[in-house]
Design a protein around this motif. Structure first.
Motif, PDB file in Angstrom:
ATOM      1  N   LEU A  28       1.696 -14.593 -35.768  1.00 11.18           N
ATOM      2  CA  LEU A  28       2.252 -13.704 -34.752  1.00 11.18           C
ATOM      3  C   LEU A  28       3.588 -14.216 -34.235  1.00 11.18           C
ATOM      4  O   LEU A  28       4.533 -13.435 -34.029  1.00 11.18           O
ATOM      5  N   LEU A  29       3.694 -15.506 -34.043  1.00 14.40           N
ATOM      6  CA  LEU A  29       4.958 -16.080 -33.591  1.00 14.40           C
ATOM      7  C   LEU A  29       6.062 -15.876 -34.617  1.00 14.40           C
ATOM      8  O   LEU A  29       7.209 -15.546 -34.268  1.00 14.40           O
ATOM      9  N   ILE A  30       5.733 -16.040 -35.895  1.00 16.36           N
ATOM     10  CA  ILE A  30       6.733 -15.814 -36.949  1.00 16.36           C
ATOM     11  C   ILE A  30       7.156 -14.359 -36.982  1.00 16.36           C
ATOM     12  O   ILE A  30       8.352 -14.039 -37.139  1.00 16.36           O
TER      13      ILE A  30
ATOM     14  N   GLY B 283      -2.077 -17.162 -34.530  1.00 17.30           N
ATOM     15  CA  GLY B 283      -1.028 -17.385 -33.542  1.00 17.30           C
ATOM     16  C   GLY B 283       0.302 -17.754 -34.173  1.00 17.30           C
ATOM     17  O   GLY B 283       1.364 -17.262 -33.762  1.00 17.30           O
ATOM     18  N   VAL B 284       0.259 -18.591 -35.198  1.00 14.54           N
ATOM     19  CA  VAL B 284       1.492 -18.954 -35.891  1.00 14.54           C
ATOM     20  C   VAL B 284       2.093 -17.749 -36.599  1.00 14.54           C
ATOM     21  O   VAL B 284       3.319 -17.525 -36.577  1.00 14.54           O
TER      22      VAL B 284
ATOM     23  N   VAL C 176       7.068 -12.100 -34.500  1.00 13.15           N
ATOM     24  CA  VAL C 176       7.882 -11.773 -33.321  1.00 13.15           C
ATOM     25  C   VAL C 176       9.287 -12.355 -33.457  1.00 13.15           C
ATOM     26  O   VAL C 176      10.289 -11.700 -33.120  1.00 13.15           O
ATOM     27  N   THR C 177       9.383 -13.564 -33.991  1.00 16.82           N
ATOM     28  CA  THR C 177      10.703 -14.160 -34.187  1.00 16.82           C
ATOM     29  C   THR C 177      11.524 -13.372 -35.199  1.00 16.82           C
ATOM     30  O   THR C 177      12.720 -13.123 -34.997  1.00 16.82           O
TER      31      THR C 177
END
Length: 425
Positions: free
Chosen positions: A360-362, A357-358, A364-365
């Motif tokens: 993926l968040l990085i 999840g982390v 996408v950002t």
């Protein structure tokens, strides 16, 4: 600063939050009295006893001295296998109604509702002076006493966990079944509690009552209202066929969850009133009131309890609850190794999910920052039909007469009269 550090080091370590509350109530001290003696508020004392915070500095020394047990009632160094300490009971912390309900003598527990003694993670480095080596310990002695000898091998955390699981899991499944009325949920709750205990084993192993820690976790999971949304746990299982056991089973399930848990802990498991109040997160008078109300509700279903004295009621309920737990066929929990493996797999899965999840968040950002425009471009407004504006003017269509005149002029332009050209004079 050096003096403060030295003072804190000189203060003995405080007991666990549950033990702090028990020691305070054993001395018949209220939260207001402790707060006034230490110089803090009542909310601060309550946070110390629930484990949210811990006192420091001078207040820590005053608090430790205030709740320190008396030398005359100080428990011996050697651990006993008794389920609950019956030597210390707070007489002033319990109301008069509860004093009549609490039996003076400890009622023995049934064999199927055991509460295992604390199992340490590893034996101490040096044997205590008052624990002589015993070649054949008594059957009711602590199984870890032999590990204190220097020639014995050290007990691994897995072995300590397996022993705690083997001692408490079967009886805890039966207790949870009486609490919920669902066999599958009882087994799931116990296994879930032991999985959580294995994940936090460094904390559970040094707890004063590891079995109580697991029991509280199993009860909290079993009594969660979210289980009503699961199709398999919406309705309780079939009640016992015997009329007496069925009446007790229905009476237990008709009680509110908090009252049912208080009755099961006090009359079923055999805890004393302060420990029951601490495990249910209630005050001792509130726990006593719940116990009396629950006993009265059960006595309406069981006529033999209505005419009995409070001490006899406790003994009868203890025997009836134990008999009901032994008579019901509850599923056997999985082996301890399977529970430990499942706990490790779940922890590993949640760790990987958090890392994914982390990541993926990085990603996408980063993609958003890469594709975002660097300057503002105003949007082009869509076209609209405008009305009320006259049409643009232009040459009209030539008629036949106009075309004839235009042709004649173009043909006679070279042979016509000379044009007047201005001359400069």
């Amino acid at each position: 600063m050096t003096r403060s550090t030295t003072d804190e080091a000189a203060v003995p370590p405080l007991p666990s939050p549950k033990e702090r509350r028990r020691l305070r109530e054993a001395k018949s001290l209220s939260e207001e009295e402790v707060a006034a003696a230490v110089g803090v508020t009542r909310a601060t004392v309550r946070s110390w006893e629930t484990g949210r915070t811990s006192p420091r500095g001078r207040k820590r020394a005053l608090y430790a001295k205030l709740i320190a047990p008396e030398p005359a009632v100080k428990p011996p160094a050697v651990k006993s296998t008794a389920v609950k300490p019956s030597a210390v009971k707070p007489p002033a912390a319990t109301p008069e109604a509860a004093a009549a309900a609490v039996p003076e003598a400890a009622v023995p527990e049934p064999a199927d509702l055991p509460v295992a003694p604390p199992v340490p993670e590893a034996p101490p480095a040096a044997p205590p002076a008052d624990a002589p080596p015993a070649p054949d310990p008594a059957p009711d002695s602590d199984t870890r006493s032999g590990a204190e000898a220097p020639d014995e091998r050290r007990v691994s955390p897995a072995e300590a966990f397996d022993e705690l699981y083997a001692r408490t899991a079967p009886g805890l499944v039966r207790q949870t079944y009486l609490l919920t009325g669902r066999r599958a949920l009882a087994r799931e709750s116990v296994e879930r509690a032991f999985e959580l205990a294995w994940q936090r084993w460094p904390e559970v192993a040094v707890d004063r009552d590891p079995a109580g820690w697991v029991r509280a976790a199993a009860y909290e999971y079993a009594m969660s209202p979210w289980h009503r949304l699961r199709r398999t746990h919406r309705q309780p299982d079939a009640p016992p066929t015997e009329p007496g056991k069925r009446a007790l089973f229905d009476a237990l399930l008709d009680l509110p969850p908090a009252y049912r848990r208080t009755l099961l802990l006090y009359d079923g498991v055999g805890l004393d009133l302060p420990e029951t109040a601490a495990e249910t997160e209630a005050s001792t008078p509130a726990a006593a009131g719940r116990l009396m109300t629950a006993r009265a509700a059960v006595a309406e279903r069981l006529p033999e309890l209505a005419d009995a004295a409070p001490a006899e009621q406790s003994a009868l309920l203890h025997d009836r609850i134990g008999g009901l737990a032994r008579a019901e066929h509850v599923p056997v929990p999985r082996p301890a190794r399977a529970v430990r493996t499942g706990s490790e797999n779940k922890a590993r899965l949640w760790t990987r999910a958090a890392v994914a999840g982390v990541a993926l968040l990085i990603a996408v950002t980063g993609l958003t920052l890469h594709t975002a425009p660097t300057h503002y471009e105003p949007p082009i407004s869509p076209p609209e039909r405008v009305g009320g504006v006259p049409p643009r003017g232009g040459p009209q269509k030539l008629t036949a007469q106009d075309l004839k005149l235009q042709k004649s002029l173009s043909e006679q332009l070279a042979h016509g009269p000379e044009r007047l050209v201005p001359r400069l004079e």
